[in-house]
Scaffold this active site. Structure first.
Site, PDB file in Angstrom:
ATOM      1  N   ASP A 192     -22.953 -29.220  -6.315  1.00  0.00           N
ATOM      2  CA  ASP A 192     -23.458 -28.064  -5.563  1.00  0.00           C
ATOM      3  C   ASP A 192     -24.223 -27.119  -6.490  1.00  0.00           C
ATOM      4  OD1 ASP A 192     -23.727 -26.548  -3.166  1.00  0.00           O
ATOM      5  OD2 ASP A 192     -22.274 -25.175  -4.024  1.00  0.00           O
ATOM      6  N   HIS A 230     -20.468 -32.203   2.461  1.00  0.00           N
ATOM      7  CA  HIS A 230     -20.724 -31.421   1.245  1.00  0.00           C
ATOM      8  C   HIS A 230     -19.563 -31.525   0.270  1.00  0.00           C
ATOM      9  CE1 HIS A 230     -22.300 -28.164  -1.151  1.00  0.00           C
ATOM     10  NE2 HIS A 230     -21.115 -27.594  -1.114  1.00  0.00           N
TER      11      HIS A 230
HETATM   12  O1  LIG Z   1     -25.393 -22.958  -1.134  1.00  0.00           O
HETATM   13  C1  LIG Z   1     -24.885 -23.915  -1.684  1.00  0.00           C
HETATM   14  N1  LIG Z   1     -23.649 -24.368  -1.379  1.00  0.00           N
HETATM   15  C2  LIG Z   1     -22.848 -23.811  -0.311  1.00  0.00           C
HETATM   16  C3  LIG Z   1     -22.649 -24.889   0.715  1.00  0.00           C
HETATM   17  C4  LIG Z   1     -21.706 -24.405   1.769  1.00  0.00           C
HETATM   18  C5  LIG Z   1     -21.373 -25.493   2.706  1.00  0.00           C
HETATM   19  C6  LIG Z   1     -20.042 -25.703   3.031  1.00  0.00           C
HETATM   20  C7  LIG Z   1     -19.693 -26.697   3.930  1.00  0.00           C
HETATM   21  C8  LIG Z   1     -20.675 -27.470   4.531  1.00  0.00           C
HETATM   22  C9  LIG Z   1     -22.014 -27.265   4.218  1.00  0.00           C
HETATM   23  C10 LIG Z   1     -22.369 -26.269   3.304  1.00  0.00           C
HETATM   24  N2  LIG Z   1     -25.514 -24.638  -2.643  1.00  0.00           N
HETATM   25  C11 LIG Z   1     -26.801 -24.315  -3.182  1.00  0.00           C
HETATM   26  C12 LIG Z   1     -26.930 -25.044  -4.500  1.00  0.00           C
HETATM   27  C13 LIG Z   1     -28.259 -24.749  -5.155  1.00  0.00           C
HETATM   28  C14 LIG Z   1     -29.385 -25.087  -4.217  1.00  0.00           C
HETATM   29  O2  LIG Z   1     -30.589 -24.583  -4.772  1.00  0.00           O
HETATM   30  C15 LIG Z   1     -31.265 -25.497  -5.593  1.00  0.00           C
HETATM   31  C16 LIG Z   1     -32.276 -26.260  -4.757  1.00  0.00           C
HETATM   32  C17 LIG Z   1     -33.373 -25.622  -4.205  1.00  0.00           C
HETATM   33  F1  LIG Z   1     -33.456 -24.308  -4.303  1.00  0.00           F
HETATM   34  C18 LIG Z   1     -34.348 -26.360  -3.525  1.00  0.00           C
HETATM   35  C19 LIG Z   1     -34.212 -27.744  -3.414  1.00  0.00           C
HETATM   36  C20 LIG Z   1     -33.092 -28.388  -3.957  1.00  0.00           C
HETATM   37  C21 LIG Z   1     -32.127 -27.614  -4.609  1.00  0.00           C
HETATM   38  F2  LIG Z   1     -31.043 -28.186  -5.114  1.00  0.00           F
HETATM   39  C22 LIG Z   1     -29.236 -24.402  -2.878  1.00  0.00           C
HETATM   40  C23 LIG Z   1     -27.899 -24.741  -2.230  1.00  0.00           C
END
Ligand SMILES: O=C(NCCCc1ccccc1)N[C@H]1CC[C@H](OCc2c(F)cccc2F)CC1
Length: 337
Positions: free
Chosen positions: A116, A314
């Protein structure tokens, strides 16, 4: 040795702290029984903590690795500074390098893994400090190339881009920090984030709106955590007084700092990215925030990339723990020889 997942406060590992660039970092330390093969660092995401690697740590110890899983800045037993610059990619990378040098010295190397946000971080550490990294892997998070455009996420989403990132607008705002306070709300928050449902199948979180506050009271087990694990997340997040979520949410308030710092870096060094060390990317087939399709085109940045996939959401580390471990183990065997 017993490779079952770590329990909260598991005696098979140590719980230590170190001063890193003016901050107290807490981390889980797993020592191999026999001779140490390599030191491996595991970097968690949001809303997680070192314990999120509970299925991987005993397994990697059994392969002979010394395992270091830090609680990242803002989380659990690690400091949560007020200054947002402490949460920027470049600062967090420097923290990881400083902590790694404590274990492997000025000339040593580590294997570095992330999930993540931790996956986004490990690609940045391997880019800025390639000499430190023997091999690097990410679970769920593809490479997001150095971002020199200062386009705000609001604008991208308003234009219909990255709809799966819309929740990040809520998380970067004031609501979740203000409304998720105290152990009861933290418990409901983790029920939501780890997949608990209401009687009519209602969810407490989705990637287009974020936390669905009206559903939080309806959520019931089952979820991806058992009772003890859920309580451990609540306890660890409560180590920071209210507003407990300030530290973890600060990770969603650094887009402008990151793009400024990366534009600055690119001006001096160019924005070409080429990973020469062995790399592994494990995508999660049902990750609604980071669907495998987001990895399109990432291969061109690597000389030695292995790509695999697990059938998981996730939370692949826990949901598909054995398969994730098998894929990491097979890849480590191949690249470390
Ligand atoms: O927000 C995040 N995790 C929380 C998830 C919560 C969840 C819980 C249960 C079910 C679904 C979701 N992770 C971030 C990690 C960095 C990412 O930014 C980097 C990036 C970019 F900006 C553009 C392209 C690829 C890339 F990796 C943006 C998501």
């Amino acid at each position: 040795m017993d490779t079952s997942k770590l329990k909260p406060n598991d005696p098979r590992v140590k719980y230590e702290t170190k001063q890193v660039r003016g901050k107290t970092y807490s981390y889980i330390l797993g020592e191999p029984q026999g001779p140490k093969v390599e030191t491996i660092f595991l970097i968690h995401g949001w809303p997680d903590m070192a314990f999120g690697w509970r299925c991987q740590i005993p397994y990697l110890m059994s392969l002979g690795f010394q395992v270091v899983a830090p609680n990242m800045v803002g989380y659990a037993g690690t400091d949560a500074p007020e200054d947002l610059k402490e949460y920027s990619f470049q600062s967090v990378c420097a923290d990881i390098v400083a902590l790694a040098r404590e274990f492997v010295g000025e000339k040593g190397q580590i294997v570095l893994g992330g999930h993540d946000w931790g996956g986004a971080i490990v690609w940045r550490v391997a880019y800025y400090y390639p000499e430190l990294i023997k091999a690097v892997f990410s679970v769920c998070t593809p490479l997001n190339p150095i971002n020199t455009k200062k386009v705000r996420l609001e604008n991208i989403i308003a234009a219909g881009g990255l709809p799966n990132f819309k929740y990040q607008l809520q998380l970067g705002g004031p609501d979740v920090q203000a409304r998720i306070q105290g152990k009861d709300m933290l418990r409901k928050f983790f029920l939501a984030l780890f997949g608990a449902r209401g009687p009519g199948g209602e969810t407490g979180f989705n990637t287009s709106e974020g936390v669905l506050f009206d559903n939080l009271d309806k959520l019931r087990p089952p979820l991806l955590l058992d009772e003890q694990e859920l309580e451990h997340y609540v306890e660890q997040y409560s180590l920071h007084g209210p507003p407990e979520m300030r530290g973890p949410l600060n990770w969603y308030r650094t887009r402008e700092i990151n793009s400024e710092q990366e534009a600055e870096h690119a001006k001096k060094n160019g924005s070409a990215m080429k990973y020469e060390m062995p790399a592994l990317f494990i995508s999660a087939s049902r990750d609604s925030a980071l669907p495998p399709a987001m990895a399109k085109g990432m291969d061109t940045f690597y000389t030695d990339l292995t790509r695999t996939e697990v059938n998981a959401s996730h939370w692949a580390l826990a949901e598909a723990g054995h398969e994730v471990n098998r894929q990491i183990g097979q890849w480590l065997n191949k690249v470390l020889g």
